[in-house]
Scaffold this motif. Structure first.
Motif, PDB file in Angstrom:
ATOM      1  N   ALA A  54       0.165  83.599  63.326  1.00 27.38           N
ATOM      2  CA  ALA A  54      -1.180  84.162  63.916  1.00 27.38           C
ATOM      3  C   ALA A  54      -1.325  84.100  65.331  1.00 27.38           C
ATOM      4  O   ALA A  54      -1.747  84.798  65.966  1.00 27.38           O
ATOM      5  N   SER A  55      -0.549  83.075  66.056  1.00 33.27           N
ATOM      6  CA  SER A  55      -0.602  82.952  67.594  1.00 33.27           C
ATOM      7  C   SER A  55       0.030  84.003  68.216  1.00 33.27           C
ATOM      8  O   SER A  55      -0.114  84.228  69.389  1.00 33.27           O
ATOM      9  N   ILE A  56       1.110  84.911  67.883  1.00 32.33           N
ATOM     10  CA  ILE A  56       1.841  85.606  68.476  1.00 32.33           C
ATOM     11  C   ILE A  56       0.932  86.977  68.957  1.00 32.33           C
ATOM     12  O   ILE A  56       0.925  87.116  70.135  1.00 32.33           O
ATOM     13  N   PRO A  57       0.152  87.640  68.014  1.00 29.91           N
ATOM     14  CA  PRO A  57      -0.887  88.718  68.795  1.00 29.91           C
ATOM     15  C   PRO A  57      -1.691  88.055  69.566  1.00 29.91           C
ATOM     16  O   PRO A  57      -2.151  88.808  70.592  1.00 29.91           O
ATOM     17  N   GLU A  58      -2.162  86.867  69.536  1.00 28.86           N
ATOM     18  CA  GLU A  58      -3.085  86.270  70.467  1.00 28.86           C
ATOM     19  C   GLU A  58      -2.541  85.998  71.877  1.00 28.86           C
ATOM     20  O   GLU A  58      -2.984  86.281  73.186  1.00 28.86           O
ATOM     21  N   THR A  59      -1.237  85.654  71.676  1.00 28.05           N
ATOM     22  CA  THR A  59      -0.519  85.344  73.122  1.00 28.05           C
ATOM     23  C   THR A  59      -0.140  86.791  73.634  1.00 28.05           C
ATOM     24  O   THR A  59      -0.149  86.715  75.117  1.00 28.05           O
ATOM     25  N   LEU A  60       0.056  87.578  73.067  1.00 27.64           N
ATOM     26  CA  LEU A  60       0.393  88.986  73.441  1.00 27.64           C
ATOM     27  C   LEU A  60      -0.813  89.522  74.314  1.00 27.64           C
ATOM     28  O   LEU A  60      -0.828  90.236  75.099  1.00 27.64           O
ATOM     29  N   THR A  61      -1.957  89.388  73.565  1.00 28.69           N
ATOM     30  CA  THR A  61      -3.261  89.861  74.182  1.00 28.69           C
ATOM     31  C   THR A  61      -3.461  89.391  75.563  1.00 28.69           C
ATOM     32  O   THR A  61      -3.874  89.989  76.393  1.00 28.69           O
ATOM     33  N   LYS A  62      -3.058  87.855  75.514  1.00 32.41           N
ATOM     34  CA  LYS A  62      -3.050  87.353  76.741  1.00 32.41           C
ATOM     35  C   LYS A  62      -2.121  87.660  77.857  1.00 32.41           C
ATOM     36  O   LYS A  62      -2.622  88.255  79.177  1.00 32.41           O
ATOM     37  N   PHE A  63      -0.845  88.056  77.460  1.00 34.14           N
ATOM     38  CA  PHE A  63       0.298  88.492  78.396  1.00 34.14           C
ATOM     39  C   PHE A  63      -0.216  89.896  78.832  1.00 34.14           C
ATOM     40  O   PHE A  63       0.281  90.503  79.784  1.00 34.14           O
ATOM     41  N   ALA A  64      -0.942  90.633  77.984  1.00 32.15           N
ATOM     42  CA  ALA A  64      -1.269  91.947  78.543  1.00 32.15           C
ATOM     43  C   ALA A  64      -2.531  92.260  79.434  1.00 32.15           C
ATOM     44  O   ALA A  64      -2.665  93.345  79.900  1.00 32.15           O
ATOM     45  N   GLU A  65      -3.083  91.245  79.726  1.00 32.41           N
ATOM     46  CA  GLU A  65      -3.826  91.216  80.537  1.00 32.41           C
ATOM     47  C   GLU A  65      -3.484  91.189  82.175  1.00 32.41           C
ATOM     48  O   GLU A  65      -3.417  90.121  82.717  1.00 32.41           O
ATOM     49  N   ARG A  66      -2.960  92.315  82.416  1.00 31.66           N
ATOM     50  CA  ARG A  66      -2.118  92.429  83.721  1.00 31.66           C
ATOM     51  C   ARG A  66      -1.996  93.870  84.126  1.00 31.66           C
ATOM     52  O   ARG A  66      -2.153  94.774  83.401  1.00 31.66           O
ATOM     53  N   PRO A  67      -1.827  94.003  85.394  1.00 31.57           N
ATOM     54  CA  PRO A  67      -1.355  95.497  85.716  1.00 31.57           C
ATOM     55  C   PRO A  67      -0.033  95.862  85.209  1.00 31.57           C
ATOM     56  O   PRO A  67       1.016  95.158  84.637  1.00 31.57           O
ATOM     57  N   GLN A  68       0.010  97.295  85.275  1.00 31.16           N
ATOM     58  CA  GLN A  68       1.244  97.908  84.820  1.00 31.16           C
ATOM     59  C   GLN A  68       2.361  97.413  85.647  1.00 31.16           C
ATOM     60  O   GLN A  68       2.411  96.986  86.761  1.00 31.16           O
ATOM     61  N   ILE A  69       3.738  97.298  84.679  1.00 29.59           N
ATOM     62  CA  ILE A  69       4.777  96.919  85.552  1.00 29.59           C
ATOM     63  C   ILE A  69       5.686  98.028  86.090  1.00 29.59           C
ATOM     64  O   ILE A  69       5.850  99.065  85.165  1.00 29.59           O
ATOM     65  N   GLU A  70       6.082  98.283  87.083  1.00 32.17           N
ATOM     66  CA  GLU A  70       7.062  99.258  87.601  1.00 32.17           C
ATOM     67  C   GLU A  70       8.655  98.699  87.426  1.00 32.17           C
ATOM     68  O   GLU A  70       8.866  97.699  87.820  1.00 32.17           O
ATOM     69  N   LEU A  71       9.252  99.575  86.535  1.00 29.87           N
ATOM     70  CA  LEU A  71      11.023  99.339  86.437  1.00 29.87           C
ATOM     71  C   LEU A  71      11.553 100.396  87.089  1.00 29.87           C
ATOM     72  O   LEU A  71      11.365 101.379  87.321  1.00 29.87           O
ATOM     73  N   THR A  72      12.779  99.737  87.744  1.00 30.50           N
ATOM     74  CA  THR A  72      13.816 100.993  88.413  1.00 30.50           C
ATOM     75  C   THR A  72      14.943 100.991  87.301  1.00 30.50           C
ATOM     76  O   THR A  72      15.431 100.159  86.847  1.00 30.50           O
TER      77      THR A  72
END
Length: 171
Positions: A54-72
């Protein structure tokens, strides 16, 4: 989309935008053996987490509270019978390390390693065929950037994957 807890294996991917999805999917459709091409192009962050934690979806929600990431997209890489585009981002590297700490109790050996992000466009072919595509894609290759838009969780179905939830970044 809310995460529904399930049994089995959970895969976490980093999602890129729709234009990039079309570009990489078209390469997979053209170069991946049809019988083995049952996934869209993707960037795997974690290969095997418990789907019922159950903690994985909660943790992902927190990690998604960020701007987009640019990759090269920095090169075309040949790995025996596989051809992939390698990706570089210090920001993603740091984020992945933070995610590894959060998911540490459940990480398999593969997911404990440093992230080597890539997008596979050909696999399960002969080494000769992979070499040909590698050479073709390298001709005139110029590094370019893509933006990531969030995370997705998937249930592994012994081949295909089933989308469980998406965690979009804010823009």
């Amino acid at each position: 989309m809310a995460q529904i807890l399930q049994t089995g294996t959970l895969i976490i991917t980093l999602d890129f935008g729709p234009e990039e999805q079309v570009f990489f999917n078209s390469l997979r459709e053209k170069h991946f053996p049809a019988h083995a091409n049952y996934l869209d192009a993707h960037i795997t962050l974690f290969h095997k987490l418990p789907a019922n934690e159950a903690s994985i979806p909660e943790t992902l929600t927190k990690f998604a509270e960020r701007p987009q990431i640019e990759l090269t997209v920095n090169k075309v890489h040949l790995m025996g019978t596989c051809v992939a585009y390698t990706l570089v981002s210090d920001e993603l590297k740091k984020l992945h390390e933070q995610m590894q700490k959060a998911f540490e109790p459940w990480l398999i050996k593969q997911d404990q390693q440093a992230l080597r992000p890539h997008i596979t466009v050909q696999n399960k072919v002969t080494a000769f065929k992979a070499q040909q595509l590698h050479q073709e894609l390298n001709e005139g290759f110029t590094p370019f950037t893509i933006k990531t838009i969030g995370f997705s969780t998937w249930k592994y179905l012994k081949g295909p994957w089933k989308l469980l939830a998406q965690y979009p970044f804010y823009k």
